[in-house]
Design a protein around this motif. Structure first.
Motif, PDB file in Angstrom:
ATOM      1  N   UNK A  42       0.848  -1.144   0.212  1.00 37.88           N
ATOM      2  CA  UNK A  42      -0.190  -0.009   0.150  1.00 37.88           C
ATOM      3  C   UNK A  42       0.850   1.071   0.190  1.00 37.88           C
ATOM      4  N   UNK A  43       0.158   2.414  -0.461  1.00 38.34           N
ATOM      5  CA  UNK A  43       0.920   3.721  -0.563  1.00 38.34           C
ATOM      6  C   UNK A  43       1.145   4.263   0.903  1.00 38.34           C
ATOM      7  N   UNK A  44       1.851   4.989   1.157  1.00 38.03           N
ATOM      8  CA  UNK A  44       1.827   5.891   2.326  1.00 38.03           C
ATOM      9  C   UNK A  44       0.537   6.577   2.896  1.00 38.03           C
ATOM     10  N   UNK A  45      -0.250   7.163   1.806  1.00 39.38           N
ATOM     11  CA  UNK A  45      -1.431   7.873   1.853  1.00 39.38           C
ATOM     12  C   UNK A  45      -2.422   6.728   2.454  1.00 39.38           C
ATOM     13  N   UNK A  46      -2.535   5.599   1.743  1.00 40.59           N
ATOM     14  CA  UNK A  46      -3.253   4.288   2.276  1.00 40.59           C
ATOM     15  C   UNK A  46      -3.036   4.165   3.709  1.00 40.59           C
ATOM     16  N   UNK A  47      -1.823   3.819   4.059  1.00 41.91           N
ATOM     17  CA  UNK A  47      -1.425   3.474   5.331  1.00 41.91           C
ATOM     18  C   UNK A  47      -1.719   4.596   6.339  1.00 41.91           C
ATOM     19  N   UNK A  48      -1.664   5.856   5.989  1.00 40.50           N
ATOM     20  CA  UNK A  48      -1.954   7.049   6.896  1.00 40.50           C
ATOM     21  C   UNK A  48      -3.420   6.995   7.244  1.00 40.50           C
ATOM     22  N   UNK A  49      -4.299   6.918   6.192  1.00 36.50           N
ATOM     23  CA  UNK A  49      -5.530   6.825   6.462  1.00 36.50           C
ATOM     24  C   UNK A  49      -6.246   5.745   7.448  1.00 36.50           C
TER      25      UNK A  49
END
Length: 189
Positions: A42-49
């Motif tokens: 997963x992307x960083x955006x995905x993981x942050x959310x």
């Protein structure tokens, strides 16, 4: 039958037992009717959310539930999926298992990525509903951040829309939840 990733797939398709025999190498593997699905990291955006949603849910989560991520939901021997975030019963969480049965899951959440659009919008909701998981949330990140909530319609084994939220999640199911969307949004989204 167990198989290594370099072997040909089993003639009758993969099973959850085949997945259990594979090394625990951090690769996300899911099964759809015996077909092995491997997702990119997963992307960083995905993981942050996902992380921010977990923290936000945990803040109001009743003690009979546990918020987690990365735990497989085994629908049957040939279907197993790993929701991005999920809420399970506390009794299920106390088993400390690598997987839950559908009846142990209260809420499954998927964050839509470019490589998961059809799975998160069509396939997983249909299969989670038919397995009896009461609540499903889909988080869209293209063009902003929007959360779509669904509750199962037990008569039809399908989800009915609960609401779409672009400013604040405000729902009473599976417990009263109010989360400002800004709290989930990564700084660079």
């Amino acid at each position: 039958m167990t198989a290594a990733m370099s072997d040909l797939p089993p003639a009758d398709g993969w099973t959850v037992d085949d997945l259990d025999a594979l090394p625990d190498d951090g690769v996300r593997r899911e099964l759809l009717d015996g077909v092995l699905l491997v997702s990119p990291s997963p992307t960083d955006v995905h993981q942050i959310i996902a992380g921010r949603l977990m923290v936000a849910l945990e803040g109001s989560c009743p003690p009979e539930f546990q918020v987690t991520q990365g735990v497989e939901v085994r629908i049957n021997a040939r279907r197993g999926f790993i929701p991005d975030v999920l809420v399970a019963t506390d009794a299920a969480a106390q088993r400390r298992s690598r997987h839950y049965a559908p009846h142990e899951v209260v809420l499954a959440v998927e964050i839509v990525s470019p490589t998961s659009v059809s799975m998160d919008r069509i396939t997983k909701p249909a299969l989670f509903a038919s397995a009896g998981i009461p609540h499903y949330w889909r988080i869209e990140t293209d063009g902003g951040l929007e959360v779509h909530t669904y509750q199962i319609d037990p008569a039809g084994e399908m989800y009915r829309p609960g609401g779409s939220f672009a400013v604040e999640i405000d729902t009473f199911e599976p417990w009263p939840i109010r989360i400002p969307i800004a709290r989930l949004r990564p700084r660079h989204l």
